[in-house]
Design a protein around this motif. Structure first.
Motif, PDB file in Angstrom:
ATOM      1  N   LEU A 156     -52.359   2.473  35.435  1.00  0.00           N
ATOM      2  CA  LEU A 156     -53.305   2.834  34.380  1.00  0.00           C
ATOM      3  C   LEU A 156     -54.554   3.440  35.010  1.00  0.00           C
ATOM      4  O   LEU A 156     -54.938   3.053  36.125  1.00  0.00           O
ATOM      5  CB  LEU A 156     -53.679   1.605  33.550  1.00  0.00           C
ATOM      6  CG  LEU A 156     -52.567   1.004  32.690  1.00  0.00           C
ATOM      7  CD1 LEU A 156     -53.027  -0.300  32.050  1.00  0.00           C
ATOM      8  CD2 LEU A 156     -52.118   1.985  31.615  1.00  0.00           C
ATOM      9  N   PRO A 157     -55.203   4.373  34.316  1.00  0.00           N
ATOM     10  CA  PRO A 157     -54.880   4.948  33.002  1.00  0.00           C
ATOM     11  C   PRO A 157     -53.567   5.721  33.015  1.00  0.00           C
ATOM     12  O   PRO A 157     -53.132   6.200  34.064  1.00  0.00           O
ATOM     13  CB  PRO A 157     -56.054   5.885  32.716  1.00  0.00           C
ATOM     14  CG  PRO A 157     -57.134   5.482  33.675  1.00  0.00           C
ATOM     15  CD  PRO A 157     -56.449   4.947  34.870  1.00  0.00           C
ATOM     16  N   LEU A 158     -52.940   5.836  31.834  1.00  0.00           N
ATOM     17  CA  LEU A 158     -51.663   6.523  31.720  1.00  0.00           C
ATOM     18  C   LEU A 158     -51.809   7.989  32.138  1.00  0.00           C
ATOM     19  O   LEU A 158     -52.650   8.705  31.589  1.00  0.00           O
ATOM     20  CB  LEU A 158     -51.146   6.460  30.282  1.00  0.00           C
ATOM     21  CG  LEU A 158     -50.670   5.099  29.762  1.00  0.00           C
ATOM     22  CD1 LEU A 158     -50.364   5.206  28.266  1.00  0.00           C
ATOM     23  CD2 LEU A 158     -49.450   4.617  30.533  1.00  0.00           C
ATOM     24  N   PRO A 159     -50.993   8.460  33.060  1.00  0.00           N
ATOM     25  CA  PRO A 159     -51.032   9.888  33.424  1.00  0.00           C
ATOM     26  C   PRO A 159     -50.527  10.737  32.261  1.00  0.00           C
ATOM     27  O   PRO A 159     -49.526  10.419  31.631  1.00  0.00           O
ATOM     28  CB  PRO A 159     -50.077   9.970  34.621  1.00  0.00           C
ATOM     29  CG  PRO A 159     -49.871   8.556  35.079  1.00  0.00           C
ATOM     30  CD  PRO A 159     -50.025   7.695  33.868  1.00  0.00           C
ATOM     31  N   SER A 160     -51.196  11.821  31.962  1.00  0.00           N
ATOM     32  CA  SER A 160     -50.845  12.648  30.802  1.00  0.00           C
ATOM     33  C   SER A 160     -49.510  13.366  30.978  1.00  0.00           C
ATOM     34  O   SER A 160     -48.868  13.743  30.002  1.00  0.00           O
ATOM     35  CB  SER A 160     -51.948  13.685  30.539  1.00  0.00           C
ATOM     36  OG  SER A 160     -52.145  14.493  31.693  1.00  0.00           O
ATOM     37  N   ALA A 161     -49.061  13.537  32.210  1.00  0.00           N
ATOM     38  CA  ALA A 161     -47.833  14.298  32.441  1.00  0.00           C
ATOM     39  C   ALA A 161     -46.579  13.429  32.439  1.00  0.00           C
ATOM     40  O   ALA A 161     -45.477  13.938  32.673  1.00  0.00           O
ATOM     41  CB  ALA A 161     -47.935  15.045  33.774  1.00  0.00           C
ATOM     42  N   ARG A 162     -46.708  12.149  32.182  1.00  0.00           N
ATOM     43  CA  ARG A 162     -45.558  11.257  32.239  1.00  0.00           C
ATOM     44  C   ARG A 162     -44.988  11.016  30.850  1.00  0.00           C
ATOM     45  O   ARG A 162     -45.704  10.922  29.854  1.00  0.00           O
ATOM     46  CB  ARG A 162     -45.971   9.908  32.850  1.00  0.00           C
ATOM     47  CG  ARG A 162     -46.669  10.013  34.188  1.00  0.00           C
ATOM     48  CD  ARG A 162     -45.798  10.636  35.266  1.00  0.00           C
ATOM     49  NE  ARG A 162     -44.716   9.764  35.665  1.00  0.00           N
ATOM     50  CZ  ARG A 162     -44.835   8.791  36.575  1.00  0.00           C
ATOM     51  NH1 ARG A 162     -46.010   8.575  37.160  1.00  0.00           N
ATOM     52  NH2 ARG A 162     -43.810   8.036  36.884  1.00  0.00           N
ATOM     53  N   LYS A 163     -43.660  10.886  30.787  1.00  0.00           N
ATOM     54  CA  LYS A 163     -42.963  10.606  29.530  1.00  0.00           C
ATOM     55  C   LYS A 163     -43.043   9.105  29.238  1.00  0.00           C
ATOM     56  O   LYS A 163     -42.706   8.288  30.096  1.00  0.00           O
ATOM     57  CB  LYS A 163     -41.501  11.060  29.625  1.00  0.00           C
ATOM     58  CG  LYS A 163     -41.312  12.558  29.751  1.00  0.00           C
ATOM     59  CD  LYS A 163     -39.842  12.944  29.709  1.00  0.00           C
ATOM     60  CE  LYS A 163     -39.089  12.377  30.905  1.00  0.00           C
ATOM     61  NZ  LYS A 163     -37.663  12.816  30.909  1.00  0.00           N
ATOM     62  N   VAL A 164     -43.464   8.786  28.027  1.00  0.00           N
ATOM     63  CA  VAL A 164     -43.713   7.395  27.657  1.00  0.00           C
ATOM     64  C   VAL A 164     -42.786   6.969  26.516  1.00  0.00           C
ATOM     65  O   VAL A 164     -42.684   7.671  25.499  1.00  0.00           O
ATOM     66  CB  VAL A 164     -45.188   7.188  27.227  1.00  0.00           C
ATOM     67  CG1 VAL A 164     -45.414   5.761  26.740  1.00  0.00           C
ATOM     68  CG2 VAL A 164     -46.124   7.504  28.385  1.00  0.00           C
ATOM     69  N   ALA A 165     -42.138   5.811  26.688  1.00  0.00           N
ATOM     70  CA  ALA A 165     -41.367   5.185  25.610  1.00  0.00           C
ATOM     71  C   ALA A 165     -42.214   4.066  25.022  1.00  0.00           C
ATOM     72  O   ALA A 165     -42.701   3.187  25.750  1.00  0.00           O
ATOM     73  CB  ALA A 165     -40.055   4.630  26.148  1.00  0.00           C
ATOM     74  N   VAL A 166     -42.423   4.100  23.720  1.00  0.00           N
ATOM     75  CA  VAL A 166     -43.210   3.071  23.040  1.00  0.00           C
ATOM     76  C   VAL A 166     -42.248   2.066  22.409  1.00  0.00           C
ATOM     77  O   VAL A 166     -41.410   2.432  21.579  1.00  0.00           O
ATOM     78  CB  VAL A 166     -44.135   3.675  21.972  1.00  0.00           C
ATOM     79  CG1 VAL A 166     -44.951   2.588  21.305  1.00  0.00           C
ATOM     80  CG2 VAL A 166     -45.041   4.719  22.598  1.00  0.00           C
ATOM     81  N   ILE A 167     -42.380   0.821  22.806  1.00  0.00           N
ATOM     82  CA  ILE A 167     -41.444  -0.218  22.364  1.00  0.00           C
ATOM     83  C   ILE A 167     -42.233  -1.445  21.913  1.00  0.00           C
ATOM     84  O   ILE A 167     -43.252  -1.791  22.507  1.00  0.00           O
ATOM     85  CB  ILE A 167     -40.466  -0.591  23.499  1.00  0.00           C
ATOM     86  CG1 ILE A 167     -39.586   0.627  23.851  1.00  0.00           C
ATOM     87  CG2 ILE A 167     -39.601  -1.791  23.122  1.00  0.00           C
ATOM     88  CD1 ILE A 167     -38.728   0.440  25.089  1.00  0.00           C
ATOM     89  N   GLY A 168     -41.745  -2.077  20.860  1.00  0.00           N
ATOM     90  CA  GLY A 168     -42.371  -3.312  20.377  1.00  0.00           C
ATOM     91  C   GLY A 168     -42.811  -3.209  18.934  1.00  0.00           C
ATOM     92  O   GLY A 168     -43.445  -2.225  18.537  1.00  0.00           O
ATOM     93  N   ASP A 169     -42.471  -4.228  18.156  1.00  0.00           N
ATOM     94  CA  ASP A 169     -42.767  -4.216  16.726  1.00  0.00           C
ATOM     95  C   ASP A 169     -44.262  -4.096  16.445  1.00  0.00           C
ATOM     96  O   ASP A 169     -44.673  -3.513  15.445  1.00  0.00           O
ATOM     97  CB  ASP A 169     -42.217  -5.497  16.087  1.00  0.00           C
ATOM     98  CG  ASP A 169     -42.333  -5.495  14.577  1.00  0.00           C
ATOM     99  OD1 ASP A 169     -41.573  -4.762  13.937  1.00  0.00           O
ATOM    100  OD2 ASP A 169     -43.209  -6.204  14.053  1.00  0.00           O
ATOM    101  N   PHE A 170     -45.101  -4.622  17.344  1.00  0.00           N
ATOM    102  CA  PHE A 170     -46.547  -4.598  17.111  1.00  0.00           C
ATOM    103  C   PHE A 170     -47.131  -3.193  17.262  1.00  0.00           C
ATOM    104  O   PHE A 170     -48.277  -2.963  16.872  1.00  0.00           O
ATOM    105  CB  PHE A 170     -47.265  -5.566  18.055  1.00  0.00           C
ATOM    106  CG  PHE A 170     -46.863  -6.999  17.857  1.00  0.00           C
ATOM    107  CD1 PHE A 170     -46.804  -7.554  16.589  1.00  0.00           C
ATOM    108  CD2 PHE A 170     -46.527  -7.803  18.937  1.00  0.00           C
ATOM    109  CE1 PHE A 170     -46.441  -8.876  16.393  1.00  0.00           C
ATOM    110  CE2 PHE A 170     -46.162  -9.128  18.754  1.00  0.00           C
ATOM    111  CZ  PHE A 170     -46.110  -9.666  17.478  1.00  0.00           C
TER     112      PHE A 170
END
Length: 816
Positions: free
Chosen positions: A332-346
Motif C-alpha cells: 500500500l498505497p495500491l499501485p494504479s497499474a495493478r489489476k485488483v479483484a474486489v472480494i467480500g460482502d462488505f
C-alpha cells in the motif's frame, strides 16, 4: 434554588410528575406553569429521533441524520479537536430536530474485548476516553443541547446488565472506571449524566450514595440532571434520595404516586424532591431557550440540515481514524497499474455502524463498489465470497478464488456482521466468522497479494494475519467510511489512526477472561487495575498489536526530550517522503515498588501534522492526574514521592524517548501489605485467588450464584424461571430457549438476539418499567405468584389488577 418561586406554585403531584417521562422519549410538561417537555434521543454518533413506534433497541427507523463513525473508531484518531467538531455537528443536528438531550457519548471502559457494546465506547484507557468524551460534550453543547455522558458507572458487560452486581475495589473503581467520567464531567461539563443499569458493590448505581453523592455531586461538583437508563429504575425513592432526578421512560404515573406517598409518610423529605425538581427545571428551561434561539429566523423554527457538509465531515473523521496495521513489502498505497479483484460482502454493503439503540438512519451512504472508478482502481470484478451472517457457501468461495487468480492484488473486505456486535449481548468469541477465515485461506492459496479491509467495532483474534500483506482497519466508520477507506488505500490520505485498545493474540490472554461476563448474581473484577496494556505490559504477555499502534506511509523520528516539573518537551521529525500526521504518546511509570502499579500509564498525547522533512517541537504538560493514585487508607488522591520514568513513544510498546523526574509526594501512609497481594504486585492478575481478591476489597465477596431455594422477586431475571417453583414458568423458560435455538438454526439470528436482549436477561421489574404503564407493579405481583407456584391465585390477581388499571385509565381519559 434557582426556581424556588416556581416550585412553590406546584402541587406535590406536579413535582412528582416531573420526575418521570411523559412517554418513551419526552419528559412531562406542566402547561399551567409554562413548563415544557424535553425530548431525549439516542445519539452517540448520530441522532436517532423516532417520530413514532418508539423503541429502545433500534428496531424501528428514525428520522434521517448523519451517521458519524462510532466512538470506538474516532478514539483511534486521538484527536480531541476532531471529537469536538463531531460533537458540534451532532449538536447542530440535534437542535435542528428539536432534541433537548442527546444521549451520549458513552465512555465505559473496555475491560474485556467481548463486551457487545464496545463499539460505542472509546478505549481501554480512562485518560484517552475522558479527553475524547470531553471534546464531544463541548461540541454538542455549543448549540444549547445537553450532552448526556453514559453509562455511570462500571457497566462493562451486556449480559444481565440490568441486574448484575459489579464487585470492584475502591482504588480500581476510582483510577480505572471513574477517571474517564471525572475528566468528561469536569472538563466537558455535561448538563446530564445517565446512570447505568447494574449494581455497584451491592447497590444499584442510581441509588448508590457513594457514587451519586460523594463522588459525582460533592467531589466533581456536578449540578446537572441524572437520568436513568431506559427502564433502569429499581427503588424510585432511593434513586431520588441519591439525586437521580429523571426516570425514563414513563411509568404512566405509577412511580409518581410512590413519590407522593413517600413525601406524605416522611420517607422522602420534600426538600430533597424540591432540589431534584430545581435541577430538572434548569435543564428544561436552558435547553428549551437554546432550541428556540436556534430556530429564530429559520422559517417555522425548522433548520435545514447541511447534509453534504456533514457527510464530508463524517468522511474526514473516518479518514483520521482508520488504522494501518500491516503493510508488508509496501503493498500500500495500491499501485494504479495493478489489476485488483474486489472480494467480500462488505464491499457491496458496508458494515458502518453498530446495532441497538445507537442505530442511525443515514442521510446518505457510500458503498465501495459504487466508488471504485472514481479512484482509478483497475478493478477486474467483484465477488461476495462469503455469506454475511456466517453460512458456508462453496460456490461463492470458488467464484471468489477464480477471480483472485486473474488479479495482481486482492482487495478483501471482511469483518463482523451487525448481529454479532449489538447492545444487550456480549460476543461469544473474538474470532471472525469461520466462513470468512476459510475464504481468506483459499484466496491465499491462489494469490498471496491480499490487502484486507477490516470492519468491526472491537478487538478480534487474527491467527490468519500471515495470510495478508496489507491490513487496513476501518472499525465502524460511518456513512462516508467507504470513501474514506478508498482514499487511504490509494494514498490520497496518509493513514494516521492508532489503536485505542490492545489486540491480544487470543482471548485466553485477556486478564478478565476467567471472570467475564458475570453469569448469575455478580461479576468480580479480580484483575483490578490490570486490564488492557497495563496488564500485558506488566505481566509480559505478548500481544498482536499494542495499545497506541498504527502505521503510516511515512516515518517519524523523535529526539531531544527535556522534562521538568511542568511537562515534557521533545521534537518530532517527518523523516519520510510523504506528508502525514503522528500521534505522540506520553506515559508515566513509577520507579518505586511500594504500591502496586502498571509499568506505565498514558498521561498525555498530541497529534500533529508534519510535511515531509519537517520538524516540530512538541510540549505535553503534566496535569493533576499525571502522578496521582487513589489511597484507600486516606480515601483520597495522593502522590507518592519517588522517581518517575517519563516515556514518549509511538505506541505503548514503542517508546522512543525516556527521562527521569523526581516528584515530591503528599506523604500519605502506604495503603497495602505487599506480601498479602502477590498477584497485584507482580501484575500477573489474570487468575487471582479469592482470598487475595477479598483482601484487596477489604471484605468477603458476595456469593456469585443464585439462591435457588428462594422465591423469585422483582430483581430476579426471566432466565431464572429455569428453576422456578411454578411449572408454567419452567415451561415458558424452555419454550423461550427452544425458540432462541430454532431461530439461530434457521438463520434468523437478529430475531434470536432479540429474545436474549429484551426477554431472557430482563429482571421482572423491567416488565413494568419498560412497558409504559401497560403492566404495573400490582400486575407484576400476580405474574410472580404464577412463577412461584401459585398459578390460579396469581392469574386471578393479575386479571383483577389489570381490570383496575383499565378502569383507572378510562376514568383519567374521561376527566381529560
Amino acid at each position: 434554588m434557582k426556581y424556588r418561586d416556581l416550585i412553590n406554585k406546584m402541587t406535590l403531584e406536579e413535582k412528582a410528575s416531573l420526575m418521570s417521562g411523559k412517554d418513551f422519549w419526552q419528559t412531562q410538561n406542566i402547561e399551567r406553569l409554562g413548563i415544557p417537555s424535553m425530548f431525549l434521543a439516542d445519539g452517540p454518533h448520530g441522532i436517532r429521533k423516532q417520530a413514532e413506534a418508539a423503541d429502545h433497541l433500534g428496531l424501528n427507523p428514525s428520522i434521517p441524520a448523519t451517521c458519524f463513525p462510532t466512538a470506538a473508531t474516532v478514539a483511534n484518531s486521538w484527536n480531541v479537536e476532531l471529537g469536538e467538531q463531531i460533537g458540534h455537528h451532532l449538536g447542530q443536528e440535534a437542535a435542528a430536530q428539536k432534541v433537548h438531550v442527546l444521549l451520549g457519548p458513552g465512555i465505559n471502559m473496555k475491560r474485556d474485548p467481548l463486551c457487545g457494546r464496545n463499539f460505542e465506547y472509546f478505549s481501554e484507557d480512562p485518560y484517552l476516553a475522558g479527553k475524547m468524551a470531553a471534546g464531544y460534550i463541548r461540541g454538542i453543547q455549543e448549540h444549547g443541547v445537553s450532552a448526556c455522558v453514559k453509562h455511570f458507572a462500571v457497566n462493562n458487560q451486556e449480559e444481565r446488565r440490568m441486574s448484575i452486581d459489579t464487585i470492584v475495589d475502591e482504588r480500581t473503581l476510582r483510577e480505572m472506571y471513574l477517571t474517564a467520567f471525572e475528566i468528561a464531567i469536569t472538563e466537558g461539563k455535561p448538563q446530564t449524566v445517565m446512570s447505568s443499569y447494574n449494581k455497584l458493590n451491592g447497590t444499584y448505581t442510581n441509588e448508590n450514595l457513594h457514587l451519586m453523592q460523594d463522588i459525582l455531586r460533592k467531589e466533581w461538583e456536578f449540578d446537572g440532571v441524572v437520568v436513568t437508563d431506559w427502564g433502569g429504575s429499581n427503588d424510585r425513592i432511593a434513586g431520588l434520595i441519591a439525586g437521580n432526578e429523571l426516570e425514563m421512560p414513563t411509568t404512566a404515573g405509577e412511580t409518581n404516586a410512590e413519590i407522593v406517598q413517600a413525601v406524605k409518610s416522611g420517607k422522602l423529605d420534600e426538600e430533597v424532591l424540591n432540589q431534584c425538581v430545581d435541577r430538572l427545571l434548569q435543564l428544561v428551561f436552558t435547553t428549551e431557550k437554546a432550541l428556540a434561539d436556534n430556530g429564530k429566523g429559520k422559517g417555522k423554527g425548522k433548520t435545514e440540515l447541511p447534509i453534504e457538509q456533514h457527510h464530508s465531515a463524517a468522511q474526514v473523521a473516518a479518514e483520521e481514524s482508520i488504522v494501518l496495521l500491516k503493510n508488508e513489502g509496501g503493498i500500500l498505497p495500491l499501485p494504479s497499474a495493478r489489476k485488483v479483484a474486489v472480494i467480500g460482502d462488505f464491499a457491496k454493503e458496508a458494515r458502518y455502524q453498530g446495532a441497538g439503540s445507537s442505530v442511525v438512519n443515514p442521510t446518505k451512504l457510500d458503498q465501495t463498489l459504487q466508488l471504485l472508478e472514481h479512484f482509478g482502481i483497475d478493478s477486474i470484478g467483484y465477488e461476495p465470497g462469503f455469506e454475511r451472517y456466517g453460512k458456508r457457501n462453496r460456490s461463492k468461495l470458488s467464484r471468489a478464488c477464480a477471480l483472485a487468480k486473474q488479479a495482481d492484488i486482492v482487495l478483501l473486505y471482511i469483518g463482523l456482521d451487525e448481529v454479532t456486535e449489538a447492545e444487550g449481548l456480549d460476543r461469544p468469541s473474538m474470532r471472525l466468522p469461520d466462513n470468512q477465515v476459510a475464504l481468506l485461506a483459499a484466496l491465499h492459496e491462489v494469490n498471496p497479494n491480499i490487502v484486507a479491509v477490516l470492519s468491526c467495532g472491537a478487538a478480534i483474534e487474527m491467527p490468519w494475519i500471515h495470510q495478508v500483506k496489507g491490513l487496513i482497519h476501518g472499525y465502524l466508520s460511518g456513512q462516508a467510511g467507504a470513501k474514506a477507506i478508498l482514499r487511504v488505500l490509494t494514498g490520497q490520505v496518509n493513514p494516521s489512526g492508532k489503536l485505542a485498545e490492545t489486540y491480544p493474540l487470543r482471548y485466553e490472554d485477556t486478564p478478565a477472561a476467567s471472570h467475564f461476563p458475570g453469569k448469575e448474581v455478580s461479576v468480580e473484577y479480580r484483575e483490578s487495575l490490570f486490564f488492557g496494556y497495563r496488564y500485558y505490559d506488566k505481566a509480559r504477555v505478548d500481544v498482536l498489536y499494542p495499545f497506541g499502534y498504527g502505521l503510516s506511509y511515512t516515518s517519524f523520528a523523535y529526539s531531544g526530550l527535556s522534562v521538568d516539573s511542568t511537562g515534557a518537551m521533545f521534537t518530532i521529525t517527518n523523516s519520510g517522503s510523504m506528508d502525514g500526521m503522528e500521534i505522540a504518546q506520553l506515559y508515566v511509570g513509577c520507579a518505586s515498588d511500594n504500591i502496586f502499579r502498571p509499568n506505565k500509564e498514558l498521561k498525555g498525547f498530541k497529534k500533529l501534522f508534519l510535511r515531509a522533512g519537517e520538524s516540530k517541537e512538541v510540549y505535553i504538560p503534566f496535569d493533576d492526574k499525571a502522578f496521582r493514585y487513589f489511597n484507600i487508607k486516606t480515601n483520597r488522591w495522593e502522590v507518592e514521592e519517588a522517581d518517575y520514568a517519563i516515556m514518549v513513544g509511538a505506541s505503548s510498546m514503542d517508546i522512543r524517548l525516556e527521562a527521569n523526574l523526581h516528584v515530591n509526594g503528599s506523604g500519605a501512609l502506604l495503603p497495602y501489605e505487599p506480601a498479602k497481594l502477590p498477584s497485584y504486585y507482580s501484575g500477573k492478575a489474570s487468575n487471582v485467588p479469592q482470598a487475595e481478591f477479598e483482601h484487596l476489597l477489604g471484605y468477603p465477596a458476595p456469593n456469585a450464584t443464585w439462591d435457588r431455594t428462594q422465591p423469585l422477586g422483582y430483581n430476579d431475571t426471566i432466565a431464572q424461571c429455569q428453576y422456578a417453583k411454578g411449572w408454567f414458568a419452567r415451561f415458558a423458560f424452555h419454550a423461550m430457549t427452544f425458540a432462541h435455538w430454532f431461530l439461530q438454526k434457521i438463520g434468523k439470528r437478529s430475531t434470536a438476539n432479540l429474545i436474549m436482549m429484551s426477554v431472557y436477561h430482563m429482571p421482572f421489574r423491567g416488565i413494568a418499567r419498560m412497558t409504559g404503564g401497560i403492566v404495573n407493579m400490582p400486575m407484576l405481583d400476580g405474574m410472580l405468584m404464577i412463577v412461584n407456584g401459585s398459578f390460579f391465585k396469581g392469574l386471578r390477581h393479575l386479571l383483577r389488577e389489570r381490570k383496575k388499571l383499565m378502569q383507572t385509565a378510562s376514568l383519567d381519559k374521561e376527566i381529560t
